[in-house]
Write an enzyme that holds these catalytic residues in place. Structure first.
Site, short mmCIF file in Angstrom:
data_model
loop_
_atom_site.label_atom_id
_atom_site.label_comp_id
_atom_site.label_asym_id
_atom_site.label_seq_id
_atom_site.Cartn_x
_atom_site.Cartn_y
_atom_site.Cartn_z
N LYS B 76 0.87 -1.18 0.00
CA LYS B 76 0.00 0.00 0.00
C LYS B 76 0.91 1.23 0.00
O LYS B 76 1.98 1.21 0.63
CB LYS B 76 -0.85 -0.06 1.27
CG LYS B 76 -1.99 0.91 1.38
CD LYS B 76 -2.78 0.61 2.67
CE LYS B 76 -3.95 1.54 2.88
NZ LYS B 76 -4.71 1.21 4.11
N SER B 151 -9.68 1.21 3.26
CA SER B 151 -8.81 2.01 2.42
C SER B 151 -7.77 1.23 1.64
O SER B 151 -7.21 1.74 0.68
CB SER B 151 -8.12 3.06 3.28
OG SER B 151 -7.22 2.45 4.18
N SER B 175 -9.72 -1.38 7.32
CA SER B 175 -9.14 -1.07 6.01
C SER B 175 -8.41 -2.21 5.32
O SER B 175 -8.04 -2.09 4.15
CB SER B 175 -8.20 0.14 6.10
OG SER B 175 -8.96 1.33 6.12
#
Lengths: 97, 475
Positions: B76, B151, B175
């Site tokens: 990420k 996310s 997330s």
């Protein structure tokens, strides 16, 4: 509803060091009021005798030797991320008249 | 693109049946072939290739190339990785080149894994759909008109698309688990503190966890084993399980006590989601598990609690973005104060500003006790209820999210509706317990439905072994 006034929003904007457009101020005034109205439900909860939680795994004062270690950071690379430098110093706008 | 299990891939690299260079090339090709999904922010082609050659050299020299030898992965874009811009999908950090890298990345690299790309996210990990990325919206691999969740939406989509055998995500309120559920992959949020957060862009420091997104529980265990344990650069880290995690075996379900969380099976939860969970629980009972309904009466308060504590911590953590040492600096400012307000006002996206302001409000004089301190105390109540629940059952299960993947744009104009997507995942963060999402079934529209499993703190090994048993059951 937890109505936030325009003045409340302006105060927050200043505390949080944000510059917002007129449209944003209006939008946030209504959105933040809605969100605060939702989270306000907690105020009705009975929490008598309970302490607030700040840390969940129960660790206290994790200490280590205070010694210099070389992590190989390159000062040049740190300065490469700075918007404005002069003679290897970080340059900022003036603070006082 | 389908990847073999990680331990098979590693064996192939070690025995020379394949090479790290081949695996990295396979990953880079998959990334290039799937650009339409916009899961990736940047590709680290040269660095990845250089590392792959080192792994292959080690194999040729008869040296141990590590337990993740040659395995490509995607991080990420809130993980600091050498040689990559680390943006957290935010305009304010655009162009930031980290002078150091995350401890988790260091450990993975030391084990022979290779970071090939950085994945999209909601900017600063604020969101549940990846629509809050300041750059572009990632599309769900199962339906391009839908969100991948968030996310860690880029990471989940990347694993679902087979861009790499695993990806890294961060989970502050769901997330990792919610996008894993939306994309039909496996996602693990470990016990708070089990994986060092040094070198990861901070969001809510009392909640933030790092974890893997994979194709299976076994793969997640292998990756967790490498990343977990104390790190002197993150004083909140805890010791890993003495036996590690990679040897995890499917749990014998006979006599295992599993609680179905009552509050997660009520109103507002999609019927197909509920039906899938019920079916799964019945199947576990057939294999000897003892199922009961468990109630945690404060669970409905968890989301309100979370949306006080998180913005408070966000507003503190994001105060460092002042345009001085790194990040965007506005050039029009007349003085330093204006340099702060313009850089932050123009550099931060909508959701970051929204959270900074809520956080500033709940921490400000006159409101601190009524909001922040109250939320931290309700958090204690919730933790006590989890402790009580885990004294009567070994595990808790339920859905991950109230719905399957929603349409792009569906919740974009209503921040509160978007926040509700986290309603079943935030409690595990507030309590610091391990929780995971595994792909369970599909709904009528062929969208993945995930199942959430939770255990008491530091029972990550046990949780993974239950996940393996569930995987066997639904196979």
């Amino acid at each position: 509803m937890a109505e936030l006034s325009r003045e409340d929003v302006l105060k927050l904007v200043r505390l949080a060091r944000l510059e917002l457009s007129e449209a944003e101020i209006e939008e946030y005034q209504s959105e933040l009021s809605q969100i605060l109205d939702y989270v306000k439900q907690l105020q009705q909860v009975d929490t008598a005798g309970l302490q607030p939680t700040n840390q969940v795994t129960g660790l206290i004062n994790i200490m280590r030797e205070d010694e210099i270690k070389d992590y190989g950071y390159d000062a040049r690379k740190l300065l490469d991320n700075v918007a404005q430098t002069e003679a290897d110093q970080i340059k900022v706008k003036r603070m006082v008249e | 693109m389908i990847w073999e299990p990680i331990d098979d891939l590693v064996k192939s690299v070690k025995t020379g049946r394949t090479s790290a260079v081949e695996l990295v090339n396979r990953s880079l090709k998959a990334i290039a072939d799937n650009q339409e999904y916009q899961a990736i922010i940047s590709v680290l082609k040269d660095n990845a290739m250089a590392r792959a050659k080192l792994v292959d050299q080690a194999v040729a020299n008869g040296e141990d190339p590590g337990v993740l030898a040659g395995i490509p992965f995607i991080a990420k874009d809130n993980f600091l990785v050498y040689g990559s811009d680390t943006t957290a999908a935010s305009n304010i950090l655009k162009g930031f080149v980290p002078p150091y890298q995350a401890s988790a990345i260091n450990r993975l690299e030391a084990a022979g894994a290779i970071c090939v790309a950085k994945a999209n996210l909601d900017a600063f990990a604020h969101g549940a759909s990846t629509e809050n990325s300041d750059f572009f919206v990632t599309k769900n691999p199962h339906d391009k008109s839908r969100v991948p969740g968030g996310s860690s939406g880029g990471s989940a989509a990347a694993v679902a698309l087979g861009l790499a055998p695993f990806a890294l995500g961060t989970d502050t309120g769901g997330s990792i688990r919610q996008p894993a559920s939306f994309c039909g992959v496996f996602g693990l949020k470990p016990t708070y503190g089990l994986v060092s957060r040094s070198g990861v862009v901070a969001m809510g420091s009392s909640l933030d966890c790092i974890g893997p997104l994979t194709r299976s529980a076994k793969d997640a265990a292998i990756v967790l084993d490498v990343m977990s344990g104390r790190d002197e650069l993150d004083s909140t880290t805890i010791d890993k399980n003495a036996a590690g995690y990679s040897g995890v075996k499917a749990l014998n379900l006979k006599g295992v006590r599993i609680g179905l969380v009552k509050e997660y099976m009520g109103e507002g939860v999609n019927e197909e989601v509920k039906a899938a969970i019920k079916r799964a629980v019945e199947d576990l009972a057939k294999r000897g598990a003892i199922i009961s309904d468990v109630s945690l009466p404060s669970l409905p308060l968890a989301l309100a609690c979370y949306y006080i504590i998180t913005p408070a911590e966000v507003s503190s953590n994001l105060s460092r973005y002042d345009g001085v040492r790194y990040g965007y600096r506005d050039k029009q400012a007349a003085d330093l104060f204006e340099s702060y307000t313009k850089s932050r006002g123009h550099g931060f996206g909508k959701e970051a500003k929204r959270r900074i302001m809520i956080g500033t409000y709940v921490l400000s004089s006159g409101y601190y006790d009524a909001y922040y301190k109250k939320a931290q105390t309700v958090r204690t109540k919730l933790i006590n209820e989890f402790a009580a629940a885990f004294s009567s059952v070994d595990y808790l299960v339920g859905p991950v999210a109230p719905t399957t993947a929603f349409k792009i744009g569906e919740n974009a104009q209503n921040p509160l509706a978007m926040y509700l997507s986290d309603v079943m995942t935030v409690a595990a963060n507030l309590a610091g317990i391990p929780s995971l999402s595994l792909p369970l079934a599909k709904d009528k529209q062929n969208l993945p439905i995930g199942m959430q499993l939770m255990a008491a703190q530091k029972k990550d090994y046990e949780l993974l072994s239950l996940a393996m048993a569930v995987e066997e059951t639904i196979k």
